[in-house]
Design a protein around this motif. Structure first.
Motif, PDB file in Angstrom:
ATOM      1  N   LEU A  19       0.824  -1.201   0.000  1.00 38.16           N
ATOM      2  CA  LEU A  19       0.000   0.000   0.000  1.00 38.16           C
ATOM      3  C   LEU A  19       0.864   1.259   0.000  1.00 38.16           C
ATOM      4  O   LEU A  19       1.584   1.538   0.956  1.00 38.16           O
ATOM      5  N   GLN A  20       0.727   2.029  -1.062  1.00 32.97           N
ATOM      6  CA  GLN A  20       1.479   3.267  -1.243  1.00 32.97           C
ATOM      7  C   GLN A  20       0.895   4.390  -0.372  1.00 32.97           C
ATOM      8  O   GLN A  20      -0.238   4.315   0.084  1.00 32.97           O
ATOM      9  N   GLY A  21       1.681   5.445  -0.155  1.00 35.45           N
ATOM     10  CA  GLY A  21       1.198   6.619   0.562  1.00 35.45           C
ATOM     11  C   GLY A  21       0.456   7.564  -0.366  1.00 35.45           C
ATOM     12  O   GLY A  21       0.703   7.601  -1.570  1.00 35.45           O
ATOM     13  N   GLY A  22      -0.475   8.358   0.225  1.00 34.96           N
ATOM     14  CA  GLY A  22      -1.224   9.306  -0.598  1.00 34.96           C
ATOM     15  C   GLY A  22      -2.325  10.027   0.148  1.00 34.96           C
ATOM     16  O   GLY A  22      -3.277  10.511  -0.471  1.00 34.96           O
ATOM     17  N   GLY A  23      -2.223  10.118   1.487  1.00 40.60           N
ATOM     18  CA  GLY A  23      -3.176  10.909   2.249  1.00 40.60           C
ATOM     19  C   GLY A  23      -4.619  10.500   2.037  1.00 40.60           C
ATOM     20  O   GLY A  23      -4.978   9.319   2.143  1.00 40.60           O
ATOM     21  N   ALA A  30      -8.712   1.001   0.921  1.00 38.52           N
ATOM     22  CA  ALA A  30      -9.706   0.325   1.756  1.00 38.52           C
ATOM     23  C   ALA A  30     -10.733  -0.398   0.888  1.00 38.52           C
ATOM     24  O   ALA A  30     -11.154  -1.519   1.207  1.00 38.52           O
ATOM     25  N   GLY A  31     -11.152   0.232  -0.217  1.00 38.02           N
ATOM     26  CA  GLY A  31     -12.072  -0.415  -1.136  1.00 38.02           C
ATOM     27  C   GLY A  31     -11.464  -1.635  -1.788  1.00 38.02           C
ATOM     28  O   GLY A  31     -12.128  -2.674  -1.961  1.00 38.02           O
ATOM     29  N   VAL A  32     -10.189  -1.539  -2.147  1.00 36.94           N
ATOM     30  CA  VAL A  32      -9.481  -2.695  -2.711  1.00 36.94           C
ATOM     31  C   VAL A  32      -9.488  -3.847  -1.713  1.00 36.94           C
ATOM     32  O   VAL A  32      -9.783  -4.999  -2.062  1.00 36.94           O
ATOM     33  N   TYR A  33      -9.170  -3.527  -0.456  1.00 34.22           N
ATOM     34  CA  TYR A  33      -9.118  -4.602   0.538  1.00 34.22           C
ATOM     35  C   TYR A  33     -10.496  -5.225   0.762  1.00 34.22           C
ATOM     36  O   TYR A  33     -10.616  -6.440   0.928  1.00 34.22           O
ATOM     37  N   GLN A  34     -11.550  -4.421   0.768  1.00 35.57           N
ATOM     38  CA  GLN A  34     -12.887  -4.979   0.947  1.00 35.57           C
ATOM     39  C   GLN A  34     -13.182  -6.035  -0.115  1.00 35.57           C
ATOM     40  O   GLN A  34     -13.714  -7.105   0.193  1.00 35.57           O
ATOM     41  N   GLN A 239      -0.153  -4.718  -5.625  1.00 40.51           N
ATOM     42  CA  GLN A 239       0.483  -3.417  -5.433  1.00 40.51           C
ATOM     43  C   GLN A 239      -0.554  -2.326  -5.693  1.00 40.51           C
ATOM     44  O   GLN A 239      -1.015  -2.143  -6.819  1.00 40.51           O
ATOM     45  N   VAL A 240      -0.952  -1.589  -4.628  1.00 39.16           N
ATOM     46  CA  VAL A 240      -2.019  -0.595  -4.742  1.00 39.16           C
ATOM     47  C   VAL A 240      -1.409   0.804  -4.648  1.00 39.16           C
ATOM     48  O   VAL A 240      -0.995   1.248  -3.573  1.00 39.16           O
TER      49      VAL A 240
END
Length: 382
Positions: A19-23, A30-34, A239-240
């Protein structure tokens, strides 16, 4: 749009979520993980930078059946509207120009009042203070974040090492990049906060007598950390990314600002993947060559050196990259409105669902280099 849960584990030794950073863009992750959770694809290793570190901790620091709930609790808390900032429903917004103006107004509210439960303006501001503790040198106070993390994350679960957990940060004095990993560190809130301490907005965070800043200053993606881990294992890596290295030529000054941010924080993950593919081809060639040499040659120093690099493992690297709408602008990483959070979350969920519709994503690669890459933006987006 429905997901069919998998009844069997994909044919890999390890599943990693990176998970990359991006504020404020982090609700996309979170949607990807769901979608992954609904598909019964639970990672063995989650690694993150900055906001990706927070999402990683919310995932590994909770039981699988509670993870989406805790992610939702965090993002709903930090996207609550500050005092005086009205909420606009999506149907009330009639054009991209109106959407852009509303987003800019909302991001201005974040700059003025912070994000509830995350950070708040520091008074007096640091420019009015004499030289002092580096932990106070920032425009915002992040102490609310510690309380929120402690309420939503079971750090005992992270430190039980049931799954691997890593977050990246930068030592302020040495400039060296470090990963706080539950294999080598006793993880606490300070490690998560250090990974997201982006100056000058957020202060350096002290960990064991040293001060750390946001890992995205050096590298905004943990991809290489996971791929280089020893011992090597067959790996399925999601890789998100929240920033896209590829984009259009800017047409105005706002787009110039947007484009330079995308390039700076994308960390060139595609280039890193291409380099890894080349290296893996060499490792597999070395492994094949060593299998065919005479026993006496295997005892030479040169052969032993090759054996250290040889590798016949396989890797699927699945890219999901958030592509911002035109109206989001340069403030997209600190525009914490509830409406935009929901947009990002929905985009991540839909992108992961579309990705999983491609069966090759979960199949072992058969190419000579043993590496398969998939990018929804290139190979699967309608």
């Amino acid at each position: 749009m429905t997901i069919k849960p998998r009844s069997t584990r994909p044919p890999f030794e390890r599943t990693a979520l990176l998970l990359q950073g991006g504020g404020a863009l982090g609700s996309y992750q979170a949607g990807v993980y769901q979608a992954l959770a609904e598909a019964n694809l639970h990672p063995d290793w989650v690694a993150g930078i900055s906001i990706g570190a927070i999402n990683s901790a919310l995932i590994i620091g909770n039981a699988p059946e509670q993870r989406v709930e805790k992610l939702r609790a965090f993002w709903e808390q930090v996207s609550r509207p500050p005092l005086g900032i009205p909420y606009f429903e999506k149907h009330q917004i009639k054009s991209d120009l109106q959407h852009q103006l509303i987003n800019q107004w909302r991001s201005w509210g974040t700059l003025m009042w912070g994000a509830p439960g995350f950070f708040q303006p520091r008074f007096p501001p640091p420019l009015a203070l004499p030289a002092g503790n580096p932990g106070n040198l920032a425009y915002y106070d992040v102490s609310p974040l510690r309380s929120l993390l402690e309420s939503l994350i079971d750090f005992d679960r992270i430190n039980a090492k049931q799954q691997r957990f890593s977050v990246g940060a930068v030592n302020v004095k040495t400039g060296n990049f470090i990963y706080f990993d539950n294999q080598t560190h006793q993880i606490g809130p300070q490690h998560i906060m250090a990974s997201g301490a982006l100056p000058p907005g957020f202060p350096a965070i002290e960990v064991d007598g040293e001060f750390y800043w946001d890992g995205g200053i050096v590298s905004n993606t943990p991809l290489q950390w996971v791929l280089d881990a020893m011992p090597r294992q067959d790996t399925l890596a999601f890789q998100v990314d929240l920033w896209s290295a590829r984009g259009e030529l800017p047409r105005d000054m706002i787009e110039v600002d947007v484009r330079q941010k995308d390039i700076r924080y994308s960390s060139r993950t595609r280039a890193g993947t291409d380099q890894f593919r080349q290296m893996q081809a060499l490792r597999r060639a070395a492994a094949k060559l060593l299998d065919s040499v005479q026993p006496e040659l295997r005892q030479t120093a040169e052969a032993e050196l090759l054996a250290q690099a040889a590798d016949d493992k396989v890797y699927n690297i699945i890219h999901l990259i958030y592509h911002a709408r035109k109206y989001e602008g340069a403030s997209k990483d600190y525009e914490f409105s509830r409406r935009t959070m929901e947009e990002h979350w929905s985009s991540g969920y839909q992108d992961m669902v579309r990705t999983l519709e491609h069966p090759e994503v979960l199949q072992r690669p058969r190419s000579p280099d043993g590496v398969f890459t998939f990018d929804l933006a290139i190979q699967g987006r309608e």
